[in-house]
Design an enzyme around this catalytic site. Structure first.
Site, PDB file in Angstrom:
ATOM      1  N   LYS A  21      43.199  28.818  35.206  1.00 39.43           N
ATOM      2  CA  LYS A  21      43.388  28.357  33.830  1.00 39.43           C
ATOM      3  C   LYS A  21      43.852  26.907  33.802  1.00 39.43           C
ATOM      4  O   LYS A  21      43.320  26.081  33.051  1.00 39.43           O
ATOM      5  CB  LYS A  21      44.390  29.262  33.125  1.00 39.43           C
ATOM      6  N   ARG A  91      51.806  30.597  29.486  1.00 43.18           N
ATOM      7  CA  ARG A  91      50.797  31.559  29.955  1.00 43.18           C
ATOM      8  C   ARG A  91      50.692  31.533  31.479  1.00 43.18           C
ATOM      9  O   ARG A  91      50.888  30.499  32.111  1.00 43.18           O
ATOM     10  CB  ARG A  91      49.415  31.223  29.373  1.00 43.18           C
ATOM     11  N   GLY A 100      44.621  39.626  31.102  1.00 39.45           N
ATOM     12  CA  GLY A 100      45.570  40.579  30.539  1.00 39.45           C
ATOM     13  C   GLY A 100      46.511  41.206  31.529  1.00 39.45           C
ATOM     14  O   GLY A 100      47.362  42.023  31.153  1.00 39.45           O
ATOM     15  N   MET A 102      48.806  39.663  33.488  1.00 41.23           N
ATOM     16  CA  MET A 102      50.121  39.040  33.571  1.00 41.23           C
ATOM     17  C   MET A 102      50.556  38.613  32.172  1.00 41.23           C
ATOM     18  O   MET A 102      49.864  38.857  31.195  1.00 41.23           O
ATOM     19  CB  MET A 102      50.099  37.878  34.564  1.00 41.23           C
ATOM     20  N   ARG A 335      36.929  29.618  31.270  1.00 37.52           N
ATOM     21  CA  ARG A 335      36.771  30.109  32.633  1.00 37.52           C
ATOM     22  C   ARG A 335      35.350  30.626  32.767  1.00 37.52           C
ATOM     23  O   ARG A 335      34.686  30.893  31.761  1.00 37.52           O
ATOM     24  CB  ARG A 335      37.771  31.231  32.934  1.00 37.52           C
ATOM     25  N   HIS A 451      40.620  44.020  25.213  1.00 37.33           N
ATOM     26  CA  HIS A 451      41.057  44.377  26.564  1.00 37.33           C
ATOM     27  C   HIS A 451      40.184  45.484  27.140  1.00 37.33           C
ATOM     28  O   HIS A 451      39.704  45.416  28.273  1.00 37.33           O
ATOM     29  CB  HIS A 451      42.525  44.808  26.523  1.00 37.33           C
ATOM     30  N   SER A 761      24.087  52.540  68.274  1.00 40.55           N
ATOM     31  CA  SER A 761      24.418  52.605  66.851  1.00 40.55           C
ATOM     32  C   SER A 761      25.903  52.926  66.763  1.00 40.55           C
ATOM     33  O   SER A 761      26.359  53.939  67.316  1.00 40.55           O
ATOM     34  CB  SER A 761      23.603  53.694  66.153  1.00 40.55           C
ATOM     35  N   CYS A 829      25.910  52.854  61.645  1.00 38.65           N
ATOM     36  CA  CYS A 829      25.450  53.921  60.754  1.00 38.65           C
ATOM     37  C   CYS A 829      26.601  54.661  60.086  1.00 38.65           C
ATOM     38  O   CYS A 829      26.395  55.685  59.444  1.00 38.65           O
ATOM     39  CB  CYS A 829      24.559  54.907  61.500  1.00 38.65           C
ATOM     40  N   TYR A 849      20.978  45.494  62.480  1.00 39.30           N
ATOM     41  CA  TYR A 849      20.838  46.146  61.179  1.00 39.30           C
ATOM     42  C   TYR A 849      22.104  46.913  60.826  1.00 39.30           C
ATOM     43  O   TYR A 849      22.945  47.198  61.683  1.00 39.30           O
ATOM     44  CB  TYR A 849      19.632  47.107  61.170  1.00 39.30           C
TER      45      TYR A 849
END
Length: 878
Positions: A21, A91, A100, A102, A335, A451, A761, A829, A849
């Site tokens: 912010k 803020r 929302g 904090m 933001r 909210h 694997s 896997c 993979y």
């Protein structure tokens, strides 16, 4: 160390110092936008505060005093002045957006004296006392921990006494009396007089924001979003701009594109004569952003210009809070806006088409976890139902569940296994734990940026907000719409895509994503270097995975083929009294196995299929021994039952996880493994005869040594030789033989094992259990939540791979294995194959993979692209 920066001293690249912010306020100030002046207290100050045992850093308030003095000079006003007081907001502002979670304090600087100056300056006594009562209420709740309900009850009592329905109908005298009532509530609950000195108010508020970093809702949110706990929050002190000074004022929240759909159009909520919390708290019914053009045409035009400028500057969809004070527009913050998965995909594709970003940036804009939201269920279009009422389509997807009216109840019922719909007049950050537990969220108040809407969209939870026909009684645990009453525990269905609310369960279906979903994944495939396979045991699952882009099967579990109607055959095999009996049963099982394998190979034709030979211990195919013992004690077992009991007792093990399973079972029952290999190779030959292209990989589970695996590999080649010989002219098929690395020992002697294995694997589920000494089935509900809460572990190692311990073993096995066999194929896997951070780790250590469940394949594809592009790695919050 410098702790305080004026807005004009910073820029957007300093979010870790100034918070998101503060950095954006600085950026907008330097862009020349109409930002109310102010200053930011850095995150470093918060870190020092926490490190010092919640003690304000030495010299901080002296710096703050200097910044206040400079601000007073800019504004020509003084905090607490009797004639024309300066008022500020305080803020929070973390590096990563935590909407929302904090605390915020508005109208700071008001007291019994300065309220008169505000009334004099604005010539609006009602406005002045309304601002003062809001400040007392907010300050007391956030800073002094006074229960918010105490103030709400006082307001409700005053409205009833005056015979009015809404707060704006209360007079200046009413509000002046309400201030005194509120101060009495502070005295009663906090044991002190409400602070009158503005500098003391400011010090209290700054410390409250610091403390809110470690508040329950902030910690829950960080855990959910994987935001580190050590970043701290900045504090932004900004000159107040009032949207509630009369009908020439207003406030709102705007998005440069639709955060729910991604459509390229301005979107948001607006309220005339209101302050910002009235919009985001969902207390009043808002108007759509375009309505602002009717009330304030010049400000609306200016806002659209600002929105366009910010979107082009940030090259992304921006979320903007603004206020109009007596006809003058102020931008309070911006933001990069949160968005649904569908919106993220559409925006990424369209922004690339518009030239705002390139393909690389488009791929990085969509988070792998967001793709999961695209697979949320929707109402079946063929279902017949009547909507009870309709609200705003705040977060897409359909949900069916039992109604509960408090966050605590929702969480408790969820933990008992129920599907829950959380129903509230409106939600607050304190409801977060219930929102996480809920299948869906329904509110009677609040807009599309309330909210409930913002949090639900971020979590991918279906939500319907602002369903104003709902008359909700939390005390009675019911809601009404006309003559219809729905009580706690009843089932309802909500459609977050249309806003519909239905009594009863509506059938739902899972959508098949197209359009931007496929485009982003195709772009992701251009960047990723690691393959993505699937874990599938049935042809249907394999086809689903292939449609999602799977490049083969990394794990086909053969034990699942032995259940259901075939279970009696497996039990006959276990109970067989001679090798001849075993052989007869295996012949029958082989027929089924061959059919199973043929279906899998057909579904994955032309792609590799890794088939794991039987892994679990034999007792898992027998009835529960405890139940058999109870029946035996009651004399209810027949001869067949007593035979099963004897077998269950014979195969029973104290720790079956470490017992007779995997290759160990194969060594005890070699004909079982040989039957599976023969059935698989015969199916491959048949597929080849059908004109297909089967690619077979035979995986031996749980090997711990070269000798052990070598024996099993010899069986495989022995069976292959006889099977291919019997195939005649068609000949055989190419295949590879490898093993799962599931034990620490196997990882540490991987070079020896690679002497006989053509591929590894990593079975990271078992490897994690054996490395940690954790039983996955037992720890989740016992100590794992405590370990995570107390930061004894950075994350659940069964969800995200343990990079140091388990990951260290994987790295060792990769290094040793490839040193022995450079062409060794490597994959994973376990469940980690679909976790984005674990996928990044697998890419980092050089696996070929990852393999995951079918519906995680798109997530793994995108995560692999992020990994190749250097984003979203272990320990990051990308």
């Amino acid at each position: 160390m410098k702790y305080v920066y004026a807005f004009e001293e910073g820029n957007r690249d300093q979010k870790y110092l100034l918070g998101g912010k503060g950095a954006n306020l600085a950026e907008m100030t330097n862009l020349g936008l109409p930002v109310p002046p102010g200053f930011t207290i850095t995150t470093e100050a918060c870190k020092v505060y926490m490190a010092g045992g919640d003690t304000m850093p030495e010299g901080l308030m002296d710096e703050v005093a200097g910044a206040v003095s400079a601000l007073e000079g800019k504004m020509g006003k003084t905090l607490g002045d009797v004639n024309d007081p300066l008022l500020v907001s305080v803020r929070s502002g973390a590096a990563f957006s935590m909407p929302g979670m904090m605390d915020t304090v508005l109208n700071l600087g008001l007291n019994d004296v300065s309220v008169q100056g505000l009334a004099k300056q604005t010539q609006n006594e009602r406005f002045a006392y309304d601002s003062y009562r809001r400040f007392v209420q907010m300050f007391a709740k956030i800073v002094l921990d006074v229960p918010g309900d105490a103030f709400e009850h006082a307001i409700e009592a005053l409205r009833e006494e005056r015979g009015v329905a809404t707060d704006p109908e209360l007079t200046a005298d009413d509000l002046q009396g309400l201030v005194e009532t509120f101060k009495g509530i502070v005295r009663e609950h906090a044991g002190i007089e409400f602070p009158q000195e503005p500098t003391a108010q400011l010090a209290f508020a700054v410390e409250a924001v610091f403390k809110s970093w470690n508040g329950d809702r902030a910690k829950i949110y960080r855990r959910m979003e994987d935001i580190p706990d050590d970043l701290g929050t900045a504090v932004n002190v900004q000159t107040m701009a009032f949207g509630n000074k009369g009908e020439d004022s207003g406030t709102g929240v705007a998005f440069t594109r639709d955060p729910a759909t991604g459509e390229n159009r301005p979107y948001g909520d607006f309220l005339a004569n209101a302050q910002g919390e009235d919009v985001v708290a969902g207390i009043r019914v808002t108007e759509p952003l375009e309505a602002m053009g009717t009330h304030f045409p010049e400000c609306h035009t200016q806002l659209l210009e600002v929105m366009d400028l910010l979107q082009n500057h940030y090259r992304d969809m921006c979320d903007i809070e603004f206020t109009i004070e007596q006809g003058r527009l102020f931008i309070l913050q911006t933001r990069v806006g949160k968005r649904t998965a569908a919106a993220a995909l559409r925006m990424a594709v369209e922004m690339e088409e518009e030239g705002l970003i390139d393909k690389r940036e488009a791929v990085l804009r969509v988070q792998p976890e967001q793709l999961d939201q695209m697979l949320h269920p929707q109402f079946d279009p063929d279902a017949k139902y009547t909507a009870l009422t309709k609200g705003l389509n705040a977060s897409p997807g359909a949900a069916v569940g039992q109604v509960y009216f408090t966050a605590d109840d929702a969480e408790a019922r969820h933990n008992e296994g129920q599907r829950v719909i959380l129903v509230r007049p409106e939600t607050s950050p304190d409801d977060l734990h219930g929102m996480i537990a809920a299948e869906g969220i329904l509110t009677s108040r609040g807009g599309l940026v309330s909210h409930a809407a913002v949090v639900a969209r971020g979590m991918g939870t279906p939500a319907v907000c602002g369903a104003s026909e709902l008359d909700i009684s939390v005390a009675k645990r019911e809601f009404r719409v006309g003559d219809t009453v729905v009580t706690e525990g009843e089932v309802i269905s909500i459609n977050g895509s249309t806003g519909e609310v239905v009594v009863g369960a509506v059938p739902v279906i899972t959508p098949e994503p197209t359009g931007p979903f496929g485009i982003i994944l195709s772009w992701a495939d251009e960047f990723r270097t690691m393959g993505v396979r699937t874990n599938a045991d049935l042809p249907h699952d394999a086809l689903v995975a292939r449609e999602f882009g799977a490049e083969g099967i990394g794990l086909c579990r053969t034990e699942h083929m032995f259940l259901g109607s075939r279970l009696h055959l497996v039990q006959r095999f276990i109970l067989a009294g001679s090798p001849e009996e075993e052989h007869e049963v295996l012949k029958e099982l082989a027929t089924y196995q061959r059919e199973d394998f043929l279906g899998i190979l057909e579904a994955m034709d032309g792609l590799p299929v890794t088939v794991r030979l039987l892994d679990p211990p034999l007792h898992e195919f027998l009835p529960n021994i405890e139940e058999l013992l109870v029946e035996d004690a009651k004399g209810e077992l027949d001869e067949a039952g007593r035979t099963l009991l004897a077998a269950a007792e014979h195969w029973r093990e104290a720790n079956p996880m470490l017992g007779t399973r995997g290759v160990r079972l194969g060594i005890l029952k070699p004909e079982l493994y040989k039957m599976q290999v023969r059935a698989l190779l015969e199916a491959a030959i048949e597929r080849k005869l059908q004109g297909g292209h089967p690619i077979v990989e035979i995986m031996i589970p749980l090997s711990i040594s070269k000798a052990e695996l070598g024996l099993a590999v010899d069986w495989v080649h022995e069976v292959a030789e006889s099977t291919f010989g019997a195939a005649g002219e068609i000949g055989g098929v190419d295949f590879k033989t490898g093993t799962m690395i599931e034990t620490p020992r196997a990882a540490l002697v991987a070079d020896e094992i690679a002497g006989v294995a053509e591929f590894f694997s990593f079975g990271t589920n078992d490897l994690t259990q054996m490395t940690f000494g954790f039983s996955r089935d037992d720890i989740e509900g016992r100590f794992m939540p405590v370990y995570l809460e107390q930061h004894l572990l950075p994350h659940n190692p069964f969800e995200t791979i343990d990079f140091e311990g388990v990951g260290g073993l994987v790295k060792t096995a990769v290094k040793l294995g490839r040193e022995k066999r450079p062409d060794l194929k490597l994959g994973i896997c376990g469940e980690h194959g679909g976790d984005p951070k674990s996928v990044h780790f697998c890419n980092e250590v050089g696996l070929d993979y990852v393999s995951c469940s079918p519906y995680r394949v798109p997530i793994a594809r995108l995560a692999a692209a992020h990994a190749a592009l250097g984003a979203g790695g272990p320990g990051t919050t990308a």
